[in-house]
Design a protein around this motif. Structure first.
Motif, mmCIF file in Angstrom:
data_model
loop_
_atom_site.group_PDB
_atom_site.id
_atom_site.type_symbol
_atom_site.label_atom_id
_atom_site.label_comp_id
_atom_site.label_asym_id
_atom_site.label_seq_id
_atom_site.Cartn_x
_atom_site.Cartn_y
_atom_site.Cartn_z
ATOM 1 N N LEU A 2 3.152 18.970 6.787
ATOM 2 C CA LEU A 2 3.781 17.675 7.014
ATOM 3 C C LEU A 2 5.173 17.617 6.404
ATOM 4 O O LEU A 2 5.401 18.106 5.304
ATOM 5 C CB LEU A 2 2.927 16.562 6.405
ATOM 6 N N SER A 3 6.083 16.961 7.126
ATOM 7 C CA SER A 3 7.423 16.742 6.590
ATOM 8 C C SER A 3 7.416 15.498 5.707
ATOM 9 O O SER A 3 6.485 14.686 5.759
ATOM 10 C CB SER A 3 8.419 16.548 7.735
ATOM 11 N N LYS A 4 8.467 15.323 4.918
ATOM 12 C CA LYS A 4 8.565 14.140 4.058
ATOM 13 C C LYS A 4 8.620 12.869 4.903
ATOM 14 O O LYS A 4 8.053 11.841 4.527
ATOM 15 C CB LYS A 4 9.811 14.244 3.178
ATOM 16 N N ASN A 5 9.321 12.926 6.037
ATOM 17 C CA ASN A 5 9.419 11.761 6.906
ATOM 18 C C ASN A 5 8.069 11.381 7.504
ATOM 19 O O ASN A 5 7.751 10.190 7.652
ATOM 20 C CB ASN A 5 10.420 12.016 8.031
ATOM 21 N N GLN A 6 7.260 12.374 7.847
ATOM 22 C CA GLN A 6 5.928 12.091 8.368
ATOM 23 C C GLN A 6 5.045 11.455 7.301
ATOM 24 O O GLN A 6 4.308 10.505 7.586
ATOM 25 C CB GLN A 6 5.290 13.385 8.889
ATOM 26 N N VAL A 7 5.125 11.951 6.090
ATOM 27 C CA VAL A 7 4.356 11.368 4.986
ATOM 28 C C VAL A 7 4.789 9.925 4.744
ATOM 29 O O VAL A 7 3.948 9.025 4.577
ATOM 30 C CB VAL A 7 4.531 12.199 3.692
ATOM 31 N N LYS A 8 6.100 9.668 4.755
ATOM 32 C CA LYS A 8 6.606 8.308 4.547
ATOM 33 C C LYS A 8 6.132 7.373 5.647
ATOM 34 O O LYS A 8 5.775 6.219 5.389
ATOM 35 C CB LYS A 8 8.140 8.330 4.509
ATOM 36 N N LEU A 9 6.116 7.861 6.888
ATOM 37 C CA LEU A 9 5.659 7.031 8.004
ATOM 38 C C LEU A 9 4.193 6.659 7.842
ATOM 39 O O LEU A 9 3.815 5.490 8.024
ATOM 40 C CB LEU A 9 5.864 7.782 9.330
ATOM 41 N N ILE A 10 3.371 7.618 7.480
ATOM 42 C CA ILE A 10 1.937 7.345 7.278
ATOM 43 C C ILE A 10 1.749 6.316 6.160
ATOM 44 O O ILE A 10 0.946 5.385 6.286
ATOM 45 C CB ILE A 10 1.182 8.646 6.959
ATOM 46 N N GLN A 11 2.508 6.465 5.095
ATOM 47 C CA GLN A 11 2.409 5.515 3.978
ATOM 48 C C GLN A 11 2.861 4.119 4.400
ATOM 49 O O GLN A 11 2.237 3.119 4.035
ATOM 50 C CB GLN A 11 3.250 6.015 2.801
ATOM 51 N N LYS A 12 3.927 4.042 5.164
ATOM 52 C CA LYS A 12 4.430 2.745 5.630
ATOM 53 C C LYS A 12 3.396 2.006 6.478
ATOM 54 O O LYS A 12 3.239 0.788 6.371
ATOM 55 C CB LYS A 12 5.707 2.936 6.461
ATOM 56 N N LEU A 13 2.693 2.752 7.317
ATOM 57 C CA LEU A 13 1.772 2.128 8.266
ATOM 58 C C LEU A 13 0.497 1.599 7.612
ATOM 59 O O LEU A 13 -0.348 1.016 8.287
ATOM 60 C CB LEU A 13 1.436 3.105 9.390
ATOM 61 N N VAL A 72 -2.779 12.230 2.382
ATOM 62 C CA VAL A 72 -2.217 11.135 3.185
ATOM 63 C C VAL A 72 -3.285 10.211 3.752
ATOM 64 O O VAL A 72 -2.982 9.144 4.284
ATOM 65 C CB VAL A 72 -1.344 11.668 4.338
ATOM 66 N N SER A 73 -4.540 10.611 3.640
ATOM 67 C CA SER A 73 -5.627 9.814 4.200
ATOM 68 C C SER A 73 -5.965 8.633 3.295
ATOM 69 O O SER A 73 -5.826 8.701 2.077
ATOM 70 C CB SER A 73 -6.872 10.693 4.381
#
Length: 243
Positions: A2-13, A72-73
């Motif tokens: 996972l990229s940092k941006n993908q991790v941030k998106l998952i956290q935001k949602l 991330v889960s």
């Protein structure tokens, strides 16, 4: 990986604010992810372990380890995958058949169970007021076990909608007529209220009938039923009378 941006998106949602802003939501678990894919929901991101990836032919996948998925889960024991889908915008509300309406239901598990209940009993339309928990909350999505793909959930000004609704309105309350002696029409709206406070006065005032599930215990001391449990009982009775 996972990229940092993908991790941030998952956290935001995890937050309703960003789910609404981006029109995205999270689905976890193999079975649920497959159901949303089969239902034609537009995919934004799909991360999966190698175990799950083999069953996802043709889908763009970000491969992750079980440990990466766990980070991330929102689940204690994540089930091999996590996906981000675009929210589906439902069109106008079809006023026919049995409709379930929720007034300030707050618990994600209760809403998820009620969506599964609608799916089981063939109720295609669920109406919620804006204070009811978000149906795209990850805990709600998880609790629906894929049923969210088959039930149209609408968020509206509930009192405003009910005031103009052509169908008979039945509100569930502790102080009402016996559910089991009530004759329900084929087309109607069943209204369930907040877990602690029940149905709001403005919504109650619009109801054509106030219905209760009678208590059979000798001491009559049970304070109330869980809202999802009450929903299951009333919908089962209405469907029984339909047949």
């Amino acid at each position: 990986m996972l990229s940092k941006n993908q991790v941030k998106l998952i956290q935001k949602l995890q937050q309703k604010k960003y789910r609404n802003e981006l029109n995205l939501f999270i689905v976890e678990g193999k079975k649920s992810i497959v159901e949303f894919l089969q239902a034609g929901y537009r995919l934004e991101l799909l991360i999966a372990t190698e175990v799950f990836a083999t069953a996802l032919n043709g889908q763009p996948i970000t491969l992750v380890s079980k440990e990466e998925l766990r980070k991330v889960s929102s689940l204690k024991n994540p089930d091999e995958g996590l996906a981000i889908f675009h929210q589906r915008q439902h069109k106008g509300i079809l006023q026919e058949g049995v409709i379930l309406a929720l007034d300030n239901v707050q618990d994600p598990g209760n809403l998820g169970t009620l969506i599964r209940l609608c799916d089981w009993f063939g109720i295609e339309t669920l109406i919620c007021n804006s204070q009811t928990v978000d149906c795209y909350n990850p805990k709600v999505v998880q609790a629906t076990m894929g049923s969210l793909t088959r039930v149209a959930v609408h968020y509206v000004d509930l009192a405003g909608f009910l005031a103009t609704c052509a169908l008979p309105l039945y509100a569930m309350d502790l102080d009402g007529e016996n559910l089991y002696t009530t004759e329900f029409p084929e087309d109607c709206v069943l209204i369930l209220g907040n877990e602690a406070n029940g149905i709001s006065p403005e919504v109650r005032a619009l109801a054509d009938g106030i219905i209760t599930i009678p208590r059979f215990g000798k001491l009559q001391q049970t304070e109330s039923l869980n809202v999802a449990m009450a929903g299951a009982i009333v919908v089962s009775q209405v469907r029984k009378l339909d047949n």
